[in-house]
Design a protein around this motif. Structure first.
Motif, PDB file in Angstrom:
ATOM      1  N   GLU A   1       0.812  -1.209   0.000  1.00 16.05           N
ATOM      2  CA  GLU A   1       0.000   0.000   0.000  1.00 16.05           C
ATOM      3  C   GLU A   1       0.844   1.256   0.000  1.00 16.05           C
ATOM      4  OE1 GLU A   1      -3.455   1.870  -0.537  1.00 16.05           O
ATOM      5  OE2 GLU A   1      -3.274  -0.301  -0.330  1.00 16.05           O
ATOM      6  N   ASN A   2       1.971   1.238   0.726  1.00 16.25           N
ATOM      7  CA  ASN A   2       2.826   2.419   0.829  1.00 16.25           C
ATOM      8  C   ASN A   2       4.143   2.230   0.077  1.00 16.25           C
ATOM      9  OD1 ASN A   2       1.025   3.885   2.582  1.00 16.25           O
ATOM     10  ND2 ASN A   2       1.631   2.456   4.217  1.00 16.25           N
ATOM     11  N   ALA A   3       4.098   1.504  -1.036  1.00 20.36           N
ATOM     12  CA  ALA A   3       5.314   1.222  -1.798  1.00 20.36           C
ATOM     13  C   ALA A   3       6.004   2.510  -2.226  1.00 20.36           C
ATOM     14  CB  ALA A   3       4.985   0.371  -3.016  1.00 20.36           C
ATOM     15  N   VAL A   4       7.324   2.439  -2.311  1.00 20.15           N
ATOM     16  CA  VAL A   4       8.150   3.587  -2.661  1.00 20.15           C
ATOM     17  C   VAL A   4       8.704   3.398  -4.072  1.00 20.15           C
ATOM     18  CG1 VAL A   4      10.255   4.870  -2.106  1.00 20.15           C
ATOM     19  CG2 VAL A   4       8.770   4.027  -0.262  1.00 20.15           C
ATOM     20  N   VAL A   5       8.615   4.453  -4.884  1.00 15.77           N
ATOM     21  CA  VAL A   5       9.203   4.454  -6.223  1.00 15.77           C
ATOM     22  C   VAL A   5      10.473   5.296  -6.165  1.00 15.77           C
ATOM     23  CG1 VAL A   5       8.899   5.103  -8.643  1.00 15.77           C
ATOM     24  CG2 VAL A   5       6.961   4.184  -7.341  1.00 15.77           C
ATOM     25  N   GLU A   6      11.562   4.741  -6.683  1.00 13.63           N
ATOM     26  CA  GLU A   6      12.855   5.434  -6.628  1.00 13.63           C
ATOM     27  C   GLU A   6      13.548   5.411  -7.980  1.00 13.63           C
ATOM     28  OE1 GLU A   6      14.521   4.567  -2.120  1.00 13.63           O
ATOM     29  OE2 GLU A   6      15.113   3.234  -3.749  1.00 13.63           O
ATOM     30  N   GLN A   7      14.324   6.452  -8.229  1.00 11.33           N
ATOM     31  CA  GLN A   7      15.283   6.492  -9.327  1.00 11.33           C
ATOM     32  C   GLN A   7      16.562   7.113  -8.814  1.00 11.33           C
ATOM     33  OE1 GLN A   7      13.123   8.402 -12.746  1.00 11.33           O
ATOM     34  NE2 GLN A   7      13.948   6.634 -13.849  1.00 11.33           N
ATOM     35  N   ASP A   8      17.676   6.452  -9.084  1.00 11.04           N
ATOM     36  CA  ASP A   8      18.990   6.966  -8.662  1.00 11.04           C
ATOM     37  C   ASP A   8      19.005   7.296  -7.177  1.00 11.04           C
ATOM     38  OD1 ASP A   8      19.839   6.810 -11.351  1.00 11.04           O
ATOM     39  OD2 ASP A   8      19.007   8.799 -11.749  1.00 11.04           O
ATOM     40  N   GLY A   9      18.310   6.460  -6.382  1.00 15.15           N
ATOM     41  CA  GLY A   9      18.288   6.645  -4.943  1.00 15.15           C
ATOM     42  C   GLY A   9      17.367   7.727  -4.439  1.00 15.15           C
ATOM     43  N   GLN A  10      16.648   8.389  -5.337  1.00 13.02           N
ATOM     44  CA  GLN A  10      15.741   9.467  -4.948  1.00 13.02           C
ATOM     45  C   GLN A  10      14.286   9.000  -5.063  1.00 13.02           C
ATOM     46  OE1 GLN A  10      16.830  12.584  -3.826  1.00 13.02           O
ATOM     47  NE2 GLN A  10      18.838  11.598  -3.897  1.00 13.02           N
TER      48      GLN A  10
ATOM     49  N   LEU B   1      14.112   2.105 -12.877  1.00 13.30           N
ATOM     50  CA  LEU B   1      13.440   2.576 -11.668  1.00 13.30           C
ATOM     51  C   LEU B   1      13.259   1.383 -10.737  1.00 13.30           C
ATOM     52  CD1 LEU B   1      10.168   1.635 -11.600  1.00 13.30           C
ATOM     53  CD2 LEU B   1      10.046   3.348 -13.396  1.00 13.30           C
ATOM     54  N   LYS B   2      13.014   1.678  -9.484  1.00 12.02           N
ATOM     55  CA  LYS B   2      12.833   0.639  -8.465  1.00 12.02           C
ATOM     56  C   LYS B   2      11.551   0.898  -7.701  1.00 12.02           C
ATOM     57  CE  LYS B   2      15.098  -1.463  -4.439  1.00 12.02           C
ATOM     58  NZ  LYS B   2      16.316  -1.472  -3.568  1.00 12.02           N
ATOM     59  N   VAL B   3      10.804  -0.140  -7.436  1.00 13.49           N
ATOM     60  CA  VAL B   3       9.632  -0.078  -6.571  1.00 13.49           C
ATOM     61  C   VAL B   3       9.889  -1.020  -5.405  1.00 13.49           C
ATOM     62  CG1 VAL B   3       7.154  -0.397  -6.394  1.00 13.49           C
ATOM     63  CG2 VAL B   3       8.130   0.396  -8.552  1.00 13.49           C
ATOM     64  N   ARG B   4       9.805  -0.510  -4.181  1.00 14.50           N
ATOM     65  CA  ARG B   4      10.106  -1.323  -2.996  1.00 14.50           C
ATOM     66  C   ARG B   4       9.116  -1.068  -1.883  1.00 14.50           C
ATOM     67  NH1 ARG B   4      12.017   1.983   0.895  1.00 14.50           N
ATOM     68  NH2 ARG B   4      13.116   3.909   0.270  1.00 14.50           N
ATOM     69  N   LYS B   5       9.116  -1.967  -0.928  1.00 15.30           N
ATOM     70  CA  LYS B   5       8.262  -1.780   0.237  1.00 15.30           C
ATOM     71  C   LYS B   5       8.787  -0.617   1.070  1.00 15.30           C
ATOM     72  CE  LYS B   5       6.949  -6.648   0.588  1.00 15.30           C
ATOM     73  NZ  LYS B   5       7.020  -7.892   1.386  1.00 15.30           N
ATOM     74  N   ALA B   6       7.882   0.070   1.712  1.00 11.33           N
ATOM     75  CA  ALA B   6       8.275   1.187   2.572  1.00 11.33           C
ATOM     76  C   ALA B   6       9.017   0.670   3.797  1.00 11.33           C
ATOM     77  CB  ALA B   6       7.052   1.994   2.998  1.00 11.33           C
ATOM     78  N   GLY B   7      10.068   1.385   4.185  1.00  9.51           N
ATOM     79  CA  GLY B   7      10.831   1.027   5.367  1.00  9.51           C
ATOM     80  C   GLY B   7      10.556   1.947   6.528  1.00  9.51           C
ATOM     81  N   ALA B   8      11.245   1.693   7.620  1.00 13.38           N
ATOM     82  CA  ALA B   8      11.016   2.491   8.826  1.00 13.38           C
ATOM     83  C   ALA B   8      11.415   3.945   8.637  1.00 13.38           C
ATOM     84  CB  ALA B   8      11.831   1.891   9.975  1.00 13.38           C
ATOM     85  N   ASN B   9      12.355   4.217   7.749  1.00 12.39           N
ATOM     86  CA  ASN B   9      12.818   5.593   7.542  1.00 12.39           C
ATOM     87  C   ASN B   9      12.020   6.345   6.479  1.00 12.39           C
ATOM     88  OD1 ASN B   9      14.893   5.292   9.429  1.00 12.39           O
ATOM     89  ND2 ASN B   9      16.254   4.371   7.892  1.00 12.39           N
ATOM     90  N   ASP B  10      11.057   5.675   5.834  1.00 13.21           N
ATOM     91  CA  ASP B  10      10.247   6.339   4.815  1.00 13.21           C
ATOM     92  C   ASP B  10       9.068   7.031   5.457  1.00 13.21           C
ATOM     93  OD1 ASP B  10      11.620   5.484   2.402  1.00 13.21           O
ATOM     94  OD2 ASP B  10      10.970   3.470   2.961  1.00 13.21           O
ATOM     95  N   LYS B  11       8.798   8.257   5.018  1.00 19.37           N
ATOM     96  CA  LYS B  11       7.682   9.018   5.541  1.00 19.37           C
ATOM     97  C   LYS B  11       6.516   8.931   4.592  1.00 19.37           C
ATOM     98  CE  LYS B  11      10.513  12.298   8.112  1.00 19.37           C
ATOM     99  NZ  LYS B  11      10.863  13.727   8.333  1.00 19.37           N
TER     100      LYS B  11
END
Length: 300
Positions: free
Chosen positions: A262-271, A290-300
């Motif tokens: 539900e709260n997946a994070v999309v990233e490119q070049d670490g951003q 690009l990368k799609v990953r699960k949200a971690g503890a440090n993601d807002k």
């Protein structure tokens, strides 16, 4: 007109006939600095299909593209000349092969200038609608704007006059803007302003040839890209189809993030990339992945 209409940017395809490039370099540099594209129209405006050798073609196309960049840089504008327009719209396989070594896209001619969003074109022979004083009326050009936006009742229209579902790119070609009525190749300033205004009214995306062309080409690549599973999501990678693409090609895409969470994070070049209001993402095509990953503890 361009100073007045700040959101309108166009392409100026330049040639060096009569040493016109150096004579007007400061003005072209100012146009480039204002956000307009500078494209290549060859050194001498030659009939390229009549040029016998690859070496001569390279002088007309490759060497002149480099000269364009250097001349404008000497006048304060750092540019990349990524697109070309064939003089007289004359083209063949030999010409195309040389174009492809220096430009990712080329503008040819076509009587309606439509390029379908869902059908990949010949990138070194893109069609453009020619607009001359005697060849196309202002009402005809305004109708071209409307049909590109699919506005109006087209029950009795020819199929090629109507916007193809899925979208089309309408390329408009003219050879100058002047009040001189004796110049049939040019367009009245008041008339070209009318099509700018109609395009804005119709909510069309108005941009230089190379800008739309890069977006158009990038979408075919990303649409065909496949994903690779990772421990916490997936990655998508693709290749750049031509080394002379613009340095930045922002591309709006749909990404299936819900398969990751539900709260997946999309990233490119670490951003991290935040979704737009409609749920799409604007990615940088030139980053090649690009990368799609699960949200971690440090993601807002």
């Amino acid at each position: 007109i361009l100073d007045e209409m700040k959101d309108i940017h166009v392409t100026f395809f330049l040639t060096n006939m009569g040493n016109g490039l150096k004579q007007n370099a400061d003005g072209f540099a100012a146009l480039a600095s204002a956000g307009n594209e500078i494209g290549n129209h060859t050194d001498t405006h030659a009939h390229l299909t009549g040029v016998g050798s690859n070496e001569e073609l390279k002088k007309e196309i490759v060497t002149f593209a480099d000269n364009l960049e250097k001349t404008l840089a000497d006048n304060g504008a750092t540019i990349n000349v990524t697109s070309l327009a064939t003089p007289f719209c004359e083209n063949n396989d030999q010409v195309k092969s040389v174009i492809d070594t220096r430009h990712f896209i080329n503008r040819d001619c076509g009587w309606h200038g439509r390029n379908e969003w869902s059908t990949e074109p010949d990138w070194v022979a893109l069609k453009a609608k020619i607009w001359t004083r005697s060849g196309a009326t202002v009402p005809e050009m305004l109708t071209a704007m409307d049909t590109a936006a699919f506005i109006g009742n087209f029950a009795g229209a020819e199929p090629w006059e109507v916007q193809i579902k899925g979208g089309t790119w309408l390329v408009v070609l003219n050879h100058g803007v002047t009040d001189d009525q004796g110049d049939d190749y040019a367009i009245d300033p008041a008339d070209i302003k009318k099509i700018f205004e109609r395009a804005i009214e119709d909510k069309l995306w108005i941009a230089p040839f190379g800008t739309v062309g890069a977006y158009y080409r990038a979408h075919f690549i990303v649409d065909a890209a496949s994903s690779t599973a990772t421990d916490d999501g997936f990655t998508v990678s693709w290749k750049i189809p031509n080394e002379h693409m613009p340095k930045s090609v922002p591309l709006r895409v749909n990404i299936d993030t819900k398969s990751v969470g539900e709260n997946a994070v999309v990233e490119q070049d670490g951003q991290k990339i935040s979704p737009e209001s409609d749920g799409t993402y604007i990615i940088e095509f030139m980053s090649k992945s690009l990368k799609v990953r699960k949200a971690g503890a440090n993601d807002k």
